[in-house]
Scaffold this motif. Structure first.
Motif, PDB file in Angstrom:
ATOM      1  N   VAL A  50       0.835  -1.205   0.000  1.00  0.00           N
ATOM      2  CA  VAL A  50       0.000   0.000   0.000  1.00  0.00           C
ATOM      3  C   VAL A  50       0.870   1.257   0.000  1.00  0.00           C
ATOM      4  CG1 VAL A  50      -1.646   1.361   1.362  1.00  0.00           C
ATOM      5  CG2 VAL A  50      -2.030  -1.095   1.016  1.00  0.00           C
ATOM      6  N   VAL A  51       1.890   1.292   0.844  1.00  0.00           N
ATOM      7  CA  VAL A  51       2.778   2.460   0.915  1.00  0.00           C
ATOM      8  C   VAL A  51       3.468   2.695  -0.429  1.00  0.00           C
ATOM      9  CG1 VAL A  51       4.918   3.340   1.937  1.00  0.00           C
ATOM     10  CG2 VAL A  51       3.125   2.387   3.401  1.00  0.00           C
ATOM     11  N   LYS A  52       4.007   1.642  -1.015  1.00  0.00           N
ATOM     12  CA  LYS A  52       4.695   1.777  -2.309  1.00  0.00           C
ATOM     13  C   LYS A  52       3.725   2.249  -3.398  1.00  0.00           C
ATOM     14  CE  LYS A  52       8.942   0.033  -1.619  1.00  0.00           C
ATOM     15  NZ  LYS A  52      10.192   0.505  -2.159  1.00  0.00           N
ATOM     16  N   LEU A  53       2.510   1.724  -3.398  1.00  0.00           N
ATOM     17  CA  LEU A  53       1.514   2.155  -4.387  1.00  0.00           C
ATOM     18  C   LEU A  53       1.146   3.623  -4.214  1.00  0.00           C
ATOM     19  CD1 LEU A  53      -1.003  -0.803  -4.717  1.00  0.00           C
ATOM     20  CD2 LEU A  53       0.264   0.294  -6.570  1.00  0.00           C
ATOM     21  N   ILE A  54       0.983   4.043  -2.980  1.00  0.00           N
ATOM     22  CA  ILE A  54       0.641   5.444  -2.715  1.00  0.00           C
ATOM     23  C   ILE A  54       1.731   6.362  -3.266  1.00  0.00           C
ATOM     24  CG2 ILE A  54       0.488   7.159  -0.845  1.00  0.00           C
ATOM     25  CD1 ILE A  54      -2.107   5.798  -1.270  1.00  0.00           C
ATOM     26  N   ASP A  90       1.492  -1.076 -17.688  1.00  0.00           N
ATOM     27  CA  ASP A  90       1.478   0.325 -18.088  1.00  0.00           C
ATOM     28  C   ASP A  90       0.037   0.799 -18.135  1.00  0.00           C
ATOM     29  OD1 ASP A  90       4.302   0.876 -18.475  1.00  0.00           O
ATOM     30  OD2 ASP A  90       4.195  -0.557 -20.133  1.00  0.00           O
ATOM     31  N   ALA A  91      -0.414   1.324 -17.012  1.00  0.00           N
ATOM     32  CA  ALA A  91      -1.797   1.785 -16.896  1.00  0.00           C
ATOM     33  C   ALA A  91      -1.992   3.067 -17.690  1.00  0.00           C
ATOM     34  CB  ALA A  91      -2.146   2.030 -15.434  1.00  0.00           C
ATOM     35  N   THR A  92      -3.188   3.217 -18.221  1.00  0.00           N
ATOM     36  CA  THR A  92      -3.595   4.475 -18.852  1.00  0.00           C
ATOM     37  C   THR A  92      -4.779   5.087 -18.112  1.00  0.00           C
ATOM     38  OG1 THR A  92      -5.022   3.286 -20.415  1.00  0.00           O
ATOM     39  CG2 THR A  92      -2.765   3.786 -21.135  1.00  0.00           C
ATOM     40  N   VAL A  93      -5.517   4.251 -17.379  1.00  0.00           N
ATOM     41  CA  VAL A  93      -6.685   4.702 -16.623  1.00  0.00           C
ATOM     42  C   VAL A  93      -6.376   4.541 -15.138  1.00  0.00           C
ATOM     43  CG1 VAL A  93      -9.141   4.278 -16.166  1.00  0.00           C
ATOM     44  CG2 VAL A  93      -8.239   3.959 -18.474  1.00  0.00           C
ATOM     45  N   PRO A  94      -6.517   5.550 -14.324  1.00  0.00           N
ATOM     46  CA  PRO A  94      -7.054   6.871 -14.629  1.00  0.00           C
ATOM     47  C   PRO A  94      -6.016   7.855 -15.182  1.00  0.00           C
ATOM     48  CG  PRO A  94      -6.679   6.708 -12.282  1.00  0.00           C
ATOM     49  CD  PRO A  94      -6.313   5.372 -12.887  1.00  0.00           C
ATOM     50  N   PHE A  95      -4.734   7.449 -15.168  1.00  0.00           N
ATOM     51  CA  PHE A  95      -3.662   8.269 -15.739  1.00  0.00           C
ATOM     52  C   PHE A  95      -2.484   7.339 -16.006  1.00  0.00           C
ATOM     53  CE2 PHE A  95      -3.781   8.837 -11.093  1.00  0.00           C
ATOM     54  CZ  PHE A  95      -2.568   8.272 -10.722  1.00  0.00           C
ATOM     55  N   PRO A  96      -1.561   7.765 -16.853  1.00  0.00           N
ATOM     56  CA  PRO A  96      -0.414   6.902 -17.153  1.00  0.00           C
ATOM     57  C   PRO A  96       0.499   6.692 -15.942  1.00  0.00           C
ATOM     58  CG  PRO A  96      -0.662   8.614 -18.815  1.00  0.00           C
ATOM     59  CD  PRO A  96      -1.584   8.975 -17.686  1.00  0.00           C
ATOM     60  N   VAL A  97       0.772   5.417 -15.673  1.00  0.00           N
ATOM     61  CA  VAL A  97       1.691   5.047 -14.602  1.00  0.00           C
ATOM     62  C   VAL A  97       2.137   3.604 -14.856  1.00  0.00           C
ATOM     63  CG1 VAL A  97      -0.117   4.266 -12.991  1.00  0.00           C
ATOM     64  CG2 VAL A  97       2.091   5.046 -12.102  1.00  0.00           C
ATOM     65  N   ARG A  98       3.376   3.310 -14.548  1.00  0.00           N
ATOM     66  CA  ARG A  98       3.924   1.961 -14.712  1.00  0.00           C
ATOM     67  C   ARG A  98       4.039   1.316 -13.339  1.00  0.00           C
ATOM     68  NH1 ARG A  98       8.674  -0.502 -18.363  1.00  0.00           N
ATOM     69  NH2 ARG A  98       6.972  -0.257 -19.824  1.00  0.00           N
ATOM     70  N   VAL A  99       3.470   0.121 -13.221  1.00  0.00           N
ATOM     71  CA  VAL A  99       3.507  -0.620 -11.965  1.00  0.00           C
ATOM     72  C   VAL A  99       4.176  -1.971 -12.220  1.00  0.00           C
ATOM     73  CG1 VAL A  99       2.165  -1.557 -10.042  1.00  0.00           C
ATOM     74  CG2 VAL A  99       1.319   0.452 -11.284  1.00  0.00           C
ATOM     75  N   VAL A 100       5.196  -2.261 -11.425  1.00  0.00           N
ATOM     76  CA  VAL A 100       5.889  -3.551 -11.484  1.00  0.00           C
ATOM     77  C   VAL A 100       5.655  -4.219 -10.131  1.00  0.00           C
ATOM     78  CG1 VAL A 100       8.104  -4.709 -11.770  1.00  0.00           C
ATOM     79  CG2 VAL A 100       7.609  -2.615 -13.077  1.00  0.00           C
ATOM     80  N   PRO A 101       4.877  -5.310 -10.102  1.00  0.00           N
ATOM     81  CA  PRO A 101       4.529  -5.922  -8.812  1.00  0.00           C
ATOM     82  C   PRO A 101       5.721  -6.213  -7.907  1.00  0.00           C
ATOM     83  CG  PRO A 101       3.219  -6.884 -10.550  1.00  0.00           C
ATOM     84  CD  PRO A 101       4.218  -5.987 -11.224  1.00  0.00           C
ATOM     85  N   ALA A 102       6.821  -6.720  -8.445  1.00  0.00           N
ATOM     86  CA  ALA A 102       7.969  -7.071  -7.606  1.00  0.00           C
ATOM     87  C   ALA A 102       8.551  -5.843  -6.903  1.00  0.00           C
ATOM     88  CB  ALA A 102       9.062  -7.740  -8.445  1.00  0.00           C
TER      89      ALA A 102
END
Length: 187
Positions: free
Chosen positions: A49-53, A167-179
């Motif tokens: 949660v902290v990393k995602l925020i 590589d999310a586009t919704v709700p805005f562009p952001v790259r998330v790598v689970p590891a």
């Protein structure tokens, strides 16, 4: 363990009932008047949660806000959810809660909440019109993303694991790598 304290014949709870619940670290949520109680999340859950925020807040454009639980999404008197992470339009927020659907809801799975997050909450977010719903599994180092299709139904748009990127586009562009969401806790 997630406890649902209502059945078809039991009493319906309202948000007024939630205000009388103890401040005991548990999460109290309502789904159509049914009370759902979950224990406080663990270390791995909170680390994700902290990393995602941090990640989402760094990419968040003006006009949107990133928040973490406990912050209520309360569109009615018998429905209140607290996504682990949410993104909302600034104009929709009040000081105490979000009275409409967020544009993104994120749930981080815990053994006690996985079934509730993957079924009940997903269905409610879809019904409310939450544009994008992400489920992060810290045990599997996985992220599954759903977006509303033209008919208002969730369609799975991504499932990434480990070092793969979403590589999310919704709700805005952001790259998330689970590891990367677990840092040194990574298996």
């Amino acid at each position: 363990m997630s406890v649902m304290a209502n059945d078809c014949e039991g009493p319906l709870y309202t948000v007024e009932d939630l205000e009388g619940m103890p401040d005991d670290g548990r999460r109290y949520e309502l789904v159509d008047g049914a009370l759902h109680v979950s224990p406080a999340p663990g270390y791995r859950h909170q680390k994700v949660v902290v990393k995602l925020i941090v990640l989402l807040d760094g990419a968040c454009p003006n006009g949107l806000e990133v928040l973490t639980a406990p912050f209520a999404v309360r569109p009615s008197t018998t429905l209140e959810l607290q996504p682990d992470v949410l993104v909302a339009r600034c104009e929709d927020l009040t000081e105490k809660l979000l009275p409409v659907a967020p544009v993104l809801a994120v749930e981080v799975l815990s053994p006690s909440t996985a079934v509730h997050d993957l079924n009940t909450k997903k269905a409610v977010y879809e019904r409310l019109g939450v544009e994008s719903y992400w489920v992060v599994d810290p045990g599997e180092l996985a992220l599954t993303a759903f977006e509303l299709d033209a008919g208002g139904r969730y369609e799975q748009v991504a499932e990434v694991k480990g070092d793969d990127a979403f590589d999310a586009t919704v709700p805005f562009p952001v790259r998330v790598v689970p590891a990367e969401l677990l840092g040194p806790l990574r298996k």
